[in-house]
Write a protein that holds these residues in place. Structure first.
Motif, PDB file in Angstrom:
ATOM      1  N   LEU A  36       0.834  -1.209   0.000  1.00  0.00           N
ATOM      2  CA  LEU A  36       0.000   0.000   0.000  1.00  0.00           C
ATOM      3  C   LEU A  36       0.864   1.252   0.000  1.00  0.00           C
ATOM      4  O   LEU A  36       0.571   2.226  -0.715  1.00  0.00           O
ATOM      5  N   GLY A  37       1.941   1.240   0.780  1.00  0.00           N
ATOM      6  CA  GLY A  37       2.826   2.400   0.830  1.00  0.00           C
ATOM      7  C   GLY A  37       3.509   2.668  -0.504  1.00  0.00           C
ATOM      8  O   GLY A  37       3.598   3.826  -0.947  1.00  0.00           O
ATOM      9  N   ILE A  38       3.992   1.610  -1.146  1.00  0.00           N
ATOM     10  CA  ILE A  38       4.622   1.752  -2.470  1.00  0.00           C
ATOM     11  C   ILE A  38       3.618   2.328  -3.469  1.00  0.00           C
ATOM     12  O   ILE A  38       3.936   3.256  -4.234  1.00  0.00           O
ATOM     13  N   TRP A  39       2.425   1.793  -3.434  1.00  0.00           N
ATOM     14  CA  TRP A  39       1.381   2.213  -4.377  1.00  0.00           C
ATOM     15  C   TRP A  39       0.945   3.651  -4.123  1.00  0.00           C
ATOM     16  O   TRP A  39       0.820   4.457  -5.058  1.00  0.00           O
ATOM     17  N   LEU A  40       0.720   3.990  -2.846  1.00  0.00           N
ATOM     18  CA  LEU A  40       0.310   5.352  -2.502  1.00  0.00           C
ATOM     19  C   LEU A  40       1.390   6.365  -2.858  1.00  0.00           C
ATOM     20  O   LEU A  40       1.088   7.462  -3.353  1.00  0.00           O
ATOM     21  N   MET A  41       2.634   6.008  -2.611  1.00  0.00           N
ATOM     22  CA  MET A  41       3.735   6.922  -2.906  1.00  0.00           C
ATOM     23  C   MET A  41       3.748   7.306  -4.382  1.00  0.00           C
ATOM     24  O   MET A  41       3.958   8.468  -4.730  1.00  0.00           O
ATOM     25  N   MET A  42       3.487   6.327  -5.251  1.00  0.00           N
ATOM     26  CA  MET A  42       3.501   6.611  -6.676  1.00  0.00           C
ATOM     27  C   MET A  42       2.234   7.331  -7.122  1.00  0.00           C
ATOM     28  O   MET A  42       2.284   8.329  -7.837  1.00  0.00           O
ATOM     29  N   LEU A  43       1.061   6.830  -6.697  1.00  0.00           N
ATOM     30  CA  LEU A  43      -0.206   7.407  -7.155  1.00  0.00           C
ATOM     31  C   LEU A  43      -0.421   8.813  -6.620  1.00  0.00           C
ATOM     32  O   LEU A  43      -1.010   9.659  -7.297  1.00  0.00           O
ATOM     33  N   LEU A  44       0.046   9.072  -5.405  1.00  0.00           N
ATOM     34  CA  LEU A  44      -0.044  10.428  -4.883  1.00  0.00           C
ATOM     35  C   LEU A  44       1.091  11.285  -5.431  1.00  0.00           C
ATOM     36  O   LEU A  44       0.907  12.489  -5.671  1.00  0.00           O
ATOM     37  N   ALA A 126      -5.092   1.914   9.144  1.00  0.00           N
ATOM     38  CA  ALA A 126      -5.428   3.335   9.268  1.00  0.00           C
ATOM     39  C   ALA A 126      -4.285   4.109   9.920  1.00  0.00           C
ATOM     40  O   ALA A 126      -3.990   5.250   9.528  1.00  0.00           O
ATOM     41  N   LYS A 127      -3.631   3.512  10.915  1.00  0.00           N
ATOM     42  CA  LYS A 127      -2.484   4.175  11.556  1.00  0.00           C
ATOM     43  C   LYS A 127      -1.352   4.374  10.555  1.00  0.00           C
ATOM     44  O   LYS A 127      -0.707   5.437  10.522  1.00  0.00           O
ATOM     45  N   PHE A 128      -1.101   3.347   9.741  1.00  0.00           N
ATOM     46  CA  PHE A 128      -0.077   3.468   8.704  1.00  0.00           C
ATOM     47  C   PHE A 128      -0.442   4.585   7.729  1.00  0.00           C
ATOM     48  O   PHE A 128       0.411   5.405   7.357  1.00  0.00           O
ATOM     49  N   CYS A 129      -1.708   4.627   7.303  1.00  0.00           N
ATOM     50  CA  CYS A 129      -2.149   5.656   6.345  1.00  0.00           C
ATOM     51  C   CYS A 129      -2.050   7.051   6.946  1.00  0.00           C
ATOM     52  O   CYS A 129      -1.700   8.013   6.245  1.00  0.00           O
ATOM     53  N   LEU A 130      -2.343   7.176   8.231  1.00  0.00           N
ATOM     54  CA  LEU A 130      -2.243   8.485   8.886  1.00  0.00           C
ATOM     55  C   LEU A 130      -0.810   8.996   8.838  1.00  0.00           C
ATOM     56  O   LEU A 130      -0.568  10.169   8.515  1.00  0.00           O
ATOM     57  N   VAL A 131       0.138   8.126   9.152  1.00  0.00           N
ATOM     58  CA  VAL A 131       1.551   8.527   9.088  1.00  0.00           C
ATOM     59  C   VAL A 131       1.943   8.865   7.655  1.00  0.00           C
ATOM     60  O   VAL A 131       2.581   9.900   7.393  1.00  0.00           O
ATOM     61  N   PHE A 132       1.516   8.028   6.702  1.00  0.00           N
ATOM     62  CA  PHE A 132       1.906   8.241   5.308  1.00  0.00           C
ATOM     63  C   PHE A 132       1.364   9.574   4.786  1.00  0.00           C
ATOM     64  O   PHE A 132       2.117  10.373   4.195  1.00  0.00           O
ATOM     65  N   PHE A 133       0.070   9.822   4.957  1.00  0.00           N
ATOM     66  CA  PHE A 133      -0.525  11.050   4.416  1.00  0.00           C
ATOM     67  C   PHE A 133       0.024  12.289   5.114  1.00  0.00           C
ATOM     68  O   PHE A 133       0.189  13.337   4.471  1.00  0.00           O
ATOM     69  N   VAL A 135       3.086  12.648   6.411  1.00  0.00           N
ATOM     70  CA  VAL A 135       4.439  12.864   5.885  1.00  0.00           C
ATOM     71  C   VAL A 135       4.376  13.360   4.439  1.00  0.00           C
ATOM     72  O   VAL A 135       5.113  14.285   4.052  1.00  0.00           O
ATOM     73  N   ALA A 136       3.491  12.762   3.627  1.00  0.00           N
ATOM     74  CA  ALA A 136       3.382  13.151   2.220  1.00  0.00           C
ATOM     75  C   ALA A 136       2.960  14.603   2.076  1.00  0.00           C
ATOM     76  O   ALA A 136       3.512  15.353   1.252  1.00  0.00           O
ATOM     77  N   LEU A 137       1.977  15.033   2.878  1.00  0.00           N
ATOM     78  CA  LEU A 137       1.516  16.422   2.813  1.00  0.00           C
ATOM     79  C   LEU A 137       2.611  17.377   3.264  1.00  0.00           C
ATOM     80  O   LEU A 137       2.890  18.386   2.587  1.00  0.00           O
ATOM     81  N   ALA A 138       3.243  17.065   4.397  1.00  0.00           N
ATOM     82  CA  ALA A 138       4.299  17.941   4.915  1.00  0.00           C
ATOM     83  C   ALA A 138       5.465  18.026   3.932  1.00  0.00           C
ATOM     84  O   ALA A 138       6.003  19.118   3.680  1.00  0.00           O
ATOM     85  N   PHE A 139       5.868  16.890   3.367  1.00  0.00           N
ATOM     86  CA  PHE A 139       6.996  16.852   2.438  1.00  0.00           C
ATOM     87  C   PHE A 139       6.713  17.670   1.179  1.00  0.00           C
ATOM     88  O   PHE A 139       7.561  18.456   0.724  1.00  0.00           O
ATOM     89  N   THR A 140       5.512  17.520   0.623  1.00  0.00           N
ATOM     90  CA  THR A 140       5.178  18.231  -0.617  1.00  0.00           C
ATOM     91  C   THR A 140       5.059  19.730  -0.389  1.00  0.00           C
ATOM     92  O   THR A 140       5.598  20.532  -1.167  1.00  0.00           O
ATOM     93  N   VAL A 141       4.364  20.119   0.680  1.00  0.00           N
ATOM     94  CA  VAL A 141       4.199  21.552   0.972  1.00  0.00           C
ATOM     95  C   VAL A 141       5.548  22.187   1.299  1.00  0.00           C
ATOM     96  O   VAL A 141       5.851  23.302   0.845  1.00  0.00           O
ATOM     97  N   LEU A 142       6.368  21.481   2.070  1.00  0.00           N
ATOM     98  CA  LEU A 142       7.700  22.006   2.397  1.00  0.00           C
ATOM     99  C   LEU A 142       8.569  22.111   1.151  1.00  0.00           C
ATOM    100  O   LEU A 142       9.328  23.082   0.990  1.00  0.00           O
ATOM    101  N   SER A 143       8.459  21.142   0.246  1.00  0.00           N
ATOM    102  CA  SER A 143       9.219  21.198  -1.012  1.00  0.00           C
ATOM    103  C   SER A 143       8.828  22.432  -1.825  1.00  0.00           C
ATOM    104  O   SER A 143       9.689  23.098  -2.418  1.00  0.00           O
ATOM    105  N   ALA A 144       7.532  22.735  -1.842  1.00  0.00           N
ATOM    106  CA  ALA A 144       7.064  23.916  -2.568  1.00  0.00           C
ATOM    107  C   ALA A 144       7.532  25.200  -1.880  1.00  0.00           C
ATOM    108  O   ALA A 144       7.919  26.170  -2.546  1.00  0.00           O
ATOM    109  N   ALA A 145       7.503  25.208  -0.550  1.00  0.00           N
ATOM    110  CA  ALA A 145       7.917  26.400   0.191  1.00  0.00           C
ATOM    111  C   ALA A 145       9.407  26.687   0.016  1.00  0.00           C
ATOM    112  O   ALA A 145       9.823  27.852  -0.027  1.00  0.00           O
ATOM    113  N   LEU A 146      10.204  25.617  -0.095  1.00  0.00           N
ATOM    114  CA  LEU A 146      11.656  25.781  -0.255  1.00  0.00           C
ATOM    115  C   LEU A 146      12.077  25.970  -1.703  1.00  0.00           C
ATOM    116  O   LEU A 146      13.263  26.181  -1.985  1.00  0.00           O
TER     117      LEU A 146
END
Length: 414
Positions: A36-44, A126-133, A135-146
């Motif tokens: 699920l993590g591999i798949w979400l990482m690519m699809l998101l 659900a706990k795994f998805c909470l951590v993934f989403f 991190v994904a949101l923080a990483f993407t927004v921070l990448s845009a901010a930097l």
């Protein structure tokens, strides 16, 4: 001075506890979350501006890798052709026909994750998805901010919207909405006010930057419902009418959406004004046009929808006239057909009934708010924007197995 035996006796409990907590790489749940993590990482990932660095063959390769790991998880969990499995294969097989007709092949991946999930409980996923989403949101927004990737800004006379590193302004608020749902589901019964404040702050910031009203309003509604469920609302859910509306929320919202879409007439003043409002933004007209153009089939059809968004290189390009069907319920009928739509609504109702039956009112409130979200937006159909869809495979399998067990018991008593 501590003797060797005394030192061993002190260390042994810690070692035993560590062994219990250690992650086994061949554990089916670990393999499922890895897939699920591999798949979400690519699809998101392809829905962010990092998509510029992700070639198409890599997307296909990663999807195949995730499905292979998922297959290993299924085999490790023990593939059994019991009644629940056979019925679920038959139902998902019918849905797959519509997926093939609509050419939306990513839905095959979603059905596979739903199917294999029947072996597990949803809470650790659900706990795994909470951590993934998160991190994904923080990483993407921070990448845009930097400045690592662009932060596209769309300015009109009415609003200013920041894309925050994503390819569409509604994506980051949708991820924030998902994080809110997961937190309420996992911790709504026991969480402290600090969590509600943090979630409210997160959604407020995303709303101010992206001007995405739907996700913000529904996140606030969910937080309010979560608080009420802990006090008085659970009593209301004991009443049959309220319980039926909550359990059948997806069916009710679908009937409401399709009825008003079919009844829409631009020559009627109040309908035209309602459709032109900030909440609907022409969605009734677009849905009605899609139904008149493509019709509604039994098994689904290929529908080419043109919407807003950026290319992988961050350019705003629209090929053709805008005709996107935002209402999920209308899009289901037009793109996937009557069969798929009926099955998916029935399965979501099974999830809601299971939540009510187990008195998991936090989950039921999450599902209710997601059903409302689907009236105006279609993103909640996909696991990469709504991991609660995984519950379909779990709840349906267990409902069939419980029904089968009751029949066996009744037959043995006779």
């Amino acid at each position: 001075m501590v003797s060797a035996d005394g030192l061993i006796s002190r260390v042994q409990p810690a070692v035993t506890a560590l062994k219990k907590r250690s992650i086994k790489l061949n554990d089916p749940l670990f393999l499922y979350c890895a897939a699920l993590g591999i798949w979400l990482m690519m699809l998101l990932g392809i829905r962010t501006l990092y998509a510029e660095y992700i070639p198409k063959y890599m997307v296909i390769g990663v999807r195949l890798l995730a499905l292979i790991v998922l297959l290993v998880a299924e085999l490790k969990a023990g593939l059994r052709f019991d009644v629940g499995t056979v019925v679920e294969i038959a139902v998902f097989g019918l849905m797959l026909i519509s997926v093939i007709c609509s050419t939306m092949n990513v839905m095959f991946d979603c059905l596979a994750f739903m199917f294999v999930a029947r072996h597990f409980e949803f809470r650790p996923i659900a706990k795994f998805c909470l951590v993934f989403f998160s991190v994904a949101l923080a990483f993407t927004v921070l990448s845009a901010a930097l400045g690592v990737i662009d932060n596209y800004v769309m300015e009109t006379s009415e609003r200013t919207r920041q894309y925050l590193g994503f390819r569409y302004a509604l994506y980051p608020p949708q991820v924030g909405f998902v994080i809110t749902c997961l937190c309420v589901y996992l911790y709504g019964k026991t969480c402290r006010p600090a969590m509600y404040v943090a979630l409210l702050l997160l959604n407020t910031v995303l709303f101010v930057l992206s001007d995405a009203r739907l996700s913000f309003y529904l996140s606030v509604l969910l937080l309010a419902l979560s608080v009420l469920v802990r006090t008085r609302v659970s009593r209301l859910l004991s009443f049959k009418l309220v319980a039926l509306l909550a359990i059948g929320s997806f069916v009710v919202c679908a009937a409401f959406s399709v009825f008003f879409t079919l009844a829409y007439d631009h020559s009627v003043g109040w309908m035209k004004d309602l459709d032109a409002s900030g909440l609907l933004g022409g969605r009734l007209r677009l849905g009605k046009d899609a139904i008149e153009t493509y019709g509604i089939s039994l098994l689904g059809q290929r529908v080419d929808l043109v919407g807003n968004g950026l290319t992988s290189t961050g350019e705003w390009v629209r090929i053709g006239q805008y005709n996107y069907i935002d209402c999920l319920y209308v899009q289901l009928l037009v793109r996937y057909g009557v069969l798929f739509s009926s099955i998916i609504l029935a399965l979501l109702t099974v999830v809601n009934y299971s939540a009510w039956h187990k008195c998991d009112f936090q989950l039921l409130m999450c599902q209710l708010v997601i059903a409302l979200h689907c009236v105006v937006d279609d993103m909640s159909l996909w696991i990469y924007f709504n991991p609660f869809m995984i519950l379909i495979g779990m709840c349906f399998y267990r409902a069939v197995e419980e029904r089968s067990e009751r029949r066996r018991q009744a037959d043995s008593e006779d």
